[in-house]
Design a protein around this motif. Structure first.
Motif, PDB file in Angstrom:
ATOM      1  N   ALA A  24     -43.615  -6.781 -13.259  1.00 42.24           N
ATOM      2  CA  ALA A  24     -42.642  -6.736 -12.165  1.00 42.24           C
ATOM      3  C   ALA A  24     -41.733  -5.528 -12.361  1.00 42.24           C
ATOM      4  CB  ALA A  24     -41.816  -8.016 -12.122  1.00 42.24           C
ATOM      5  N   LYS A  25     -41.316  -4.938 -11.246  1.00 44.66           N
ATOM      6  CA  LYS A  25     -40.522  -3.710 -11.281  1.00 44.66           C
ATOM      7  C   LYS A  25     -39.104  -3.954 -10.777  1.00 44.66           C
ATOM      8  CE  LYS A  25     -44.584  -0.867 -10.146  1.00 44.66           C
ATOM      9  NZ  LYS A  25     -45.124   0.080  -9.143  1.00 44.66           N
ATOM     10  N   ALA A  26     -38.227  -3.031 -11.136  1.00 44.69           N
ATOM     11  CA  ALA A  26     -36.867  -3.055 -10.596  1.00 44.69           C
ATOM     12  C   ALA A  26     -36.935  -2.936  -9.077  1.00 44.69           C
ATOM     13  CB  ALA A  26     -36.058  -1.898 -11.180  1.00 44.69           C
ATOM     14  N   GLY A  27     -36.046  -3.655  -8.403  1.00 43.73           N
ATOM     15  CA  GLY A  27     -35.993  -3.592  -6.952  1.00 43.73           C
ATOM     16  C   GLY A  27     -36.911  -4.565  -6.246  1.00 43.73           C
ATOM     17  N   GLU A  28     -37.623  -5.411  -7.023  1.00 40.09           N
ATOM     18  CA  GLU A  28     -38.519  -6.394  -6.415  1.00 40.09           C
ATOM     19  C   GLU A  28     -37.888  -7.781  -6.422  1.00 40.09           C
ATOM     20  OE1 GLU A  28     -42.938  -4.512  -7.403  1.00 40.09           O
ATOM     21  OE2 GLU A  28     -42.093  -6.038  -8.750  1.00 40.09           O
ATOM     22  N   LEU A  29     -38.167  -8.534  -5.369  1.00 41.71           N
ATOM     23  CA  LEU A  29     -37.800  -9.950  -5.307  1.00 41.71           C
ATOM     24  C   LEU A  29     -39.087 -10.749  -5.363  1.00 41.71           C
ATOM     25  CD1 LEU A  29     -36.097 -12.449  -4.891  1.00 41.71           C
ATOM     26  CD2 LEU A  29     -35.847 -11.865  -2.470  1.00 41.71           C
ATOM     27  N   TRP A  30     -39.316 -11.397  -6.511  1.00 42.93           N
ATOM     28  CA  TRP A  30     -40.515 -12.198  -6.721  1.00 42.93           C
ATOM     29  C   TRP A  30     -40.219 -13.665  -6.456  1.00 42.93           C
ATOM     30  CZ3 TRP A  30     -45.615 -11.362  -8.278  1.00 42.93           C
ATOM     31  CH2 TRP A  30     -45.972 -10.038  -8.568  1.00 42.93           C
ATOM     32  N   GLY A  31     -41.079 -14.286  -5.677  1.00 43.85           N
ATOM     33  CA  GLY A  31     -41.032 -15.727  -5.520  1.00 43.85           C
ATOM     34  C   GLY A  31     -42.042 -16.360  -6.461  1.00 43.85           C
ATOM     35  N   LEU A  32     -41.664 -17.459  -7.060  1.00 47.86           N
ATOM     36  CA  LEU A  32     -42.551 -18.212  -7.953  1.00 47.86           C
ATOM     37  C   LEU A  32     -42.779 -19.583  -7.334  1.00 47.86           C
ATOM     38  CD1 LEU A  32     -44.027 -18.542 -10.685  1.00 47.86           C
ATOM     39  CD2 LEU A  32     -41.844 -19.240 -11.675  1.00 47.86           C
ATOM     40  N   MET A  33     -44.034 -19.927  -7.066  1.00 46.67           N
ATOM     41  CA  MET A  33     -44.321 -21.213  -6.432  1.00 46.67           C
ATOM     42  C   MET A  33     -45.494 -21.902  -7.125  1.00 46.67           C
ATOM     43  SD  MET A  33     -46.225 -20.174  -2.829  1.00 46.67           S
ATOM     44  CE  MET A  33     -47.051 -21.751  -2.616  1.00 46.67           C
ATOM     45  N   GLY A  34     -45.573 -23.207  -6.915  1.00 47.49           N
ATOM     46  CA  GLY A  34     -46.632 -24.015  -7.490  1.00 47.49           C
ATOM     47  C   GLY A  34     -46.236 -25.475  -7.426  1.00 47.49           C
ATOM     48  N   PRO A  35     -47.182 -26.385  -7.582  1.00 43.65           N
ATOM     49  CA  PRO A  35     -46.859 -27.809  -7.528  1.00 43.65           C
ATOM     50  C   PRO A  35     -46.044 -28.245  -8.735  1.00 43.65           C
ATOM     51  CG  PRO A  35     -49.136 -27.500  -8.223  1.00 43.65           C
ATOM     52  CD  PRO A  35     -48.613 -26.146  -7.840  1.00 43.65           C
ATOM     53  N   ASN A  36     -45.462 -29.433  -8.667  1.00 40.34           N
ATOM     54  CA  ASN A  36     -44.744 -29.978  -9.815  1.00 40.34           C
ATOM     55  C   ASN A  36     -45.673 -30.035 -11.028  1.00 40.34           C
ATOM     56  OD1 ASN A  36     -42.374 -30.431  -8.377  1.00 40.34           O
ATOM     57  ND2 ASN A  36     -42.999 -32.477  -7.735  1.00 40.34           N
ATOM     58  N   GLY A  37     -45.127 -29.646 -12.186  1.00 39.44           N
ATOM     59  CA  GLY A  37     -45.920 -29.684 -13.405  1.00 39.44           C
ATOM     60  C   GLY A  37     -46.842 -28.506 -13.608  1.00 39.44           C
ATOM     61  N   SER A  38     -46.692 -27.460 -12.780  1.00 36.25           N
ATOM     62  CA  SER A  38     -47.593 -26.305 -12.894  1.00 36.25           C
ATOM     63  C   SER A  38     -47.166 -25.330 -13.984  1.00 36.25           C
ATOM     64  CB  SER A  38     -47.683 -25.575 -11.551  1.00 36.25           C
ATOM     65  OG  SER A  38     -46.408 -25.125 -11.131  1.00 36.25           O
ATOM     66  N   GLY A  39     -45.955 -25.514 -14.543  1.00 36.43           N
ATOM     67  CA  GLY A  39     -45.488 -24.641 -15.623  1.00 36.43           C
ATOM     68  C   GLY A  39     -44.471 -23.599 -15.212  1.00 36.43           C
ATOM     69  N   LYS A  40     -43.894 -23.729 -14.014  1.00 38.07           N
ATOM     70  CA  LYS A  40     -42.978 -22.707 -13.507  1.00 38.07           C
ATOM     71  C   LYS A  40     -41.734 -22.560 -14.383  1.00 38.07           C
ATOM     72  CE  LYS A  40     -42.545 -24.616  -9.446  1.00 38.07           C
ATOM     73  NZ  LYS A  40     -43.394 -25.814  -9.707  1.00 38.07           N
ATOM     74  N   THR A  41     -41.050 -23.672 -14.646  1.00 32.24           N
ATOM     75  CA  THR A  41     -39.830 -23.622 -15.461  1.00 32.24           C
ATOM     76  C   THR A  41     -40.144 -23.165 -16.876  1.00 32.24           C
ATOM     77  OG1 THR A  41     -38.727 -25.347 -14.148  1.00 32.24           O
ATOM     78  CG2 THR A  41     -37.915 -24.986 -16.383  1.00 32.24           C
ATOM     79  N   THR A  42     -41.243 -23.627 -17.438  1.00 32.13           N
ATOM     80  CA  THR A  42     -41.649 -23.196 -18.777  1.00 32.13           C
ATOM     81  C   THR A  42     -41.873 -21.694 -18.802  1.00 32.13           C
ATOM     82  OG1 THR A  42     -42.682 -25.334 -19.213  1.00 32.13           O
ATOM     83  CG2 THR A  42     -43.381 -23.487 -20.590  1.00 32.13           C
ATOM     84  N   PHE A  43     -42.515 -21.168 -17.784  1.00 32.94           N
ATOM     85  CA  PHE A  43     -42.762 -19.733 -17.676  1.00 32.94           C
ATOM     86  C   PHE A  43     -41.448 -18.954 -17.689  1.00 32.94           C
ATOM     87  CE2 PHE A  43     -43.318 -16.113 -14.626  1.00 32.94           C
ATOM     88  CZ  PHE A  43     -44.079 -15.302 -15.448  1.00 32.94           C
ATOM     89  N   LEU A  44     -40.486 -19.397 -16.885  1.00 34.55           N
ATOM     90  CA  LEU A  44     -39.196 -18.700 -16.830  1.00 34.55           C
ATOM     91  C   LEU A  44     -38.473 -18.755 -18.173  1.00 34.55           C
ATOM     92  CD1 LEU A  44     -37.905 -19.866 -13.316  1.00 34.55           C
ATOM     93  CD2 LEU A  44     -39.104 -17.756 -13.906  1.00 34.55           C
ATOM     94  N   LYS A  45     -38.517 -19.893 -18.833  1.00 33.32           N
ATOM     95  CA  LYS A  45     -37.832 -20.033 -20.120  1.00 33.32           C
ATOM     96  C   LYS A  45     -38.494 -19.206 -21.216  1.00 33.32           C
ATOM     97  CE  LYS A  45     -35.590 -24.503 -19.362  1.00 33.32           C
ATOM     98  NZ  LYS A  45     -35.436 -25.897 -19.824  1.00 33.32           N
ATOM     99  N   CYS A  46     -39.801 -19.031 -21.124  1.00 35.26           N
ATOM    100  CA  CYS A  46     -40.484 -18.168 -22.095  1.00 35.26           C
ATOM    101  C   CYS A  46     -40.061 -16.715 -21.936  1.00 35.26           C
ATOM    102  CB  CYS A  46     -41.998 -18.292 -21.937  1.00 35.26           C
ATOM    103  SG  CYS A  46     -42.718 -19.811 -22.602  1.00 35.26           S
ATOM    104  N   ILE A  47     -39.862 -16.276 -20.707  1.00 36.77           N
ATOM    105  CA  ILE A  47     -39.418 -14.900 -20.471  1.00 36.77           C
ATOM    106  C   ILE A  47     -38.093 -14.636 -21.175  1.00 36.77           C
ATOM    107  CG2 ILE A  47     -38.620 -13.259 -18.718  1.00 36.77           C
ATOM    108  CD1 ILE A  47     -40.562 -14.560 -16.764  1.00 36.77           C
ATOM    109  N   MET A  48     -37.216 -15.630 -21.159  1.00 37.96           N
ATOM    110  CA  MET A  48     -35.873 -15.454 -21.721  1.00 37.96           C
ATOM    111  C   MET A  48     -35.794 -15.828 -23.194  1.00 37.96           C
ATOM    112  SD  MET A  48     -33.694 -16.966 -18.555  1.00 37.96           S
ATOM    113  CE  MET A  48     -34.639 -18.481 -18.581  1.00 37.96           C
ATOM    114  N   ALA A  49     -36.933 -16.169 -23.796  1.00 40.91           N
ATOM    115  CA  ALA A  49     -36.992 -16.570 -25.210  1.00 40.91           C
ATOM    116  C   ALA A  49     -36.263 -17.881 -25.467  1.00 40.91           C
ATOM    117  CB  ALA A  49     -36.441 -15.468 -26.116  1.00 40.91           C
TER     118      ALA A  49
END
Length: 253
Positions: A24-49
Motif C-alpha cells: 500500500a502507498k501513501a495517499g491511498e484509502l484501502w478498504g478491508l472487507m470479509g465475513p466475520n472470522g476471516s482474520g481482518k482484526t488479526t491482520f490489522l494487529k499484526c501490522i502494528m506488532a
C-alpha cells in the motif's frame, strides 16, 4: 509506505492468517472487507506488532518493523479499535490530547502546537461542544468519534481503523468516510475495515478482501467489489446498480 510479505499467524492450533502479501502507498484509502472470522482484526494487529506473526516480513517506509521501537511505531501508525471503554472519566479533550504523546519531548510536556492539533481534530469531527465531558458519560458513537479524533491528532503517516463507523448513525458514518478520504488525499495511508461494502464502493480507492485467513481479491475497489465476490464472501446474491452515478449494492430477494 507499507509492504507485507508472507504473513502467517496462528492462534494455538488455528491457522488464522495464511501467507498474506500486501502493498500500500501513501495517499491511498484501502478498504478491508470479509465475513466475520476471516482474520481482518488479526491482520490489522499484526501490522502494528500488537500480535506476533509466525512468519513474515513487514516494511514501513522501507524499514523492517522488527527493528522499529515501540516509540517510533507510535509516530508511524495511529490505530482506532472497534470500541474502547476507558475505565477512568478522562475528558474528551484529554483523550484526544493523548494522541500527541508520541511527539512529547521529555519533561516539557504538551506544547501549544499539541493543543492546536487536538482542537483541529475535535473541530473536524464535530465534538468540540463535548470537549470537557467525561468519556464515561458518552454514547458509544461519541466515544468512537473521540477515538478517531485522537488518531487524527496523532498525525501519523498511517491510519488503521477497525470498524470505525460501527457505532455511528448513518449521517456520522458518511461524515467519517468523507474525513478518511480527505486524510488520504493529504498524503496519508488509510486502511479501514468495514462490514458495509457500499462504504468501500463510495469512498475507498482500493480494497482487500479476506476469507478464511486468505486474500481472495485485492486491487481497485470498483473492479474488486462485484456480485461474484459478494456472493463468495457472504454466500448470498447481490446486485450492483447505478444511482445518481454511484454504484449501490442491493440484496437480491
Amino acid at each position: 509506505m507499507l509492504k507485507i510479505e508472507n504473513l502467517s499467524f496462528y492462534y494455538e492450533n488455528n491457522h488464522i492468517l495464511k501467507n498474506i502479501s500486501f502493498k500500500a502507498k501513501a495517499g491511498e484509502l484501502w478498504g478491508l472487507m470479509g465475513p466475520n472470522g476471516s482474520g481482518k482484526t488479526t491482520f490489522l494487529k499484526c501490522i502494528m506488532a500488537l500480535l506476533k506473526p509466525a512468519s513474515c516480513n513487514i516494511f514501513i517506509n522501507g524499514e523492517n518493523y522488527h527493528s522499529i521501537t515501540t516509540a517510533k511505531m507510535a509516530k508511524l501508525i495511529a490505530y482506532v479499535p472497534q470500541e474502547h471503554k476507558p475505565p477512568f472519566p478522562f475528558s474528551v479533550k484529554e483523550i484526544v490530547l493523548m494522541g500527541r504523546s508520541p511527539h512529547m519531548g521529555g519533561i516539557f510536556g504538551l506544547k501549544k502546537a499539541d493543543y492546536g492539533s487536538a482542537y483541529e481534530a475535535m473541530e473536524l469531527l464535530g465534538i468540540l461542544d463535548i470537549a470537557e465531558r467525561p468519556v464515561t458519560s458518552l454514547s458509544g458513537g461519541q466515544r468512537q468519534l473521540t477515538l478517531i479524533a485522537r488518531s487524527l491528532a496523532q498525525n501519523a503517516p498511517i491510519m488503521i481503523l477497525d470498524e470505525p463507523t460501527s457505532a455511528l448513525d448513518f449521517h456520522n458514518q458518511i461524515s467519517i468516510w468523507r474525513i478518511l478520504k480527505k486524510v488520504s488525499n493529504l498524503g496519508k495511508l488509510v486502511i479501514a475495515c468495514s462490514h458495509d461494502p457500499n462504504h468501500l464502493l463510495w469512498f475507498a480507492n482500493r480494497t482487500l478482501v479476506l476469507k478464511n485467513g486468505e486474500i481472495i481479491a485485492s486491487g481497485e475497489t470498483q473492479s474488486i467489489i462485484t456480485p461474484q465476490i459478494l456472493k463468495e464472501v457472504y454466500n448470498s446474491e447481490y446486485s450492483i446498480s447505478k444511482v445518481n452515478d454511484k454504484n449501490v449494492i442491493q440484496p437480491v430477494f
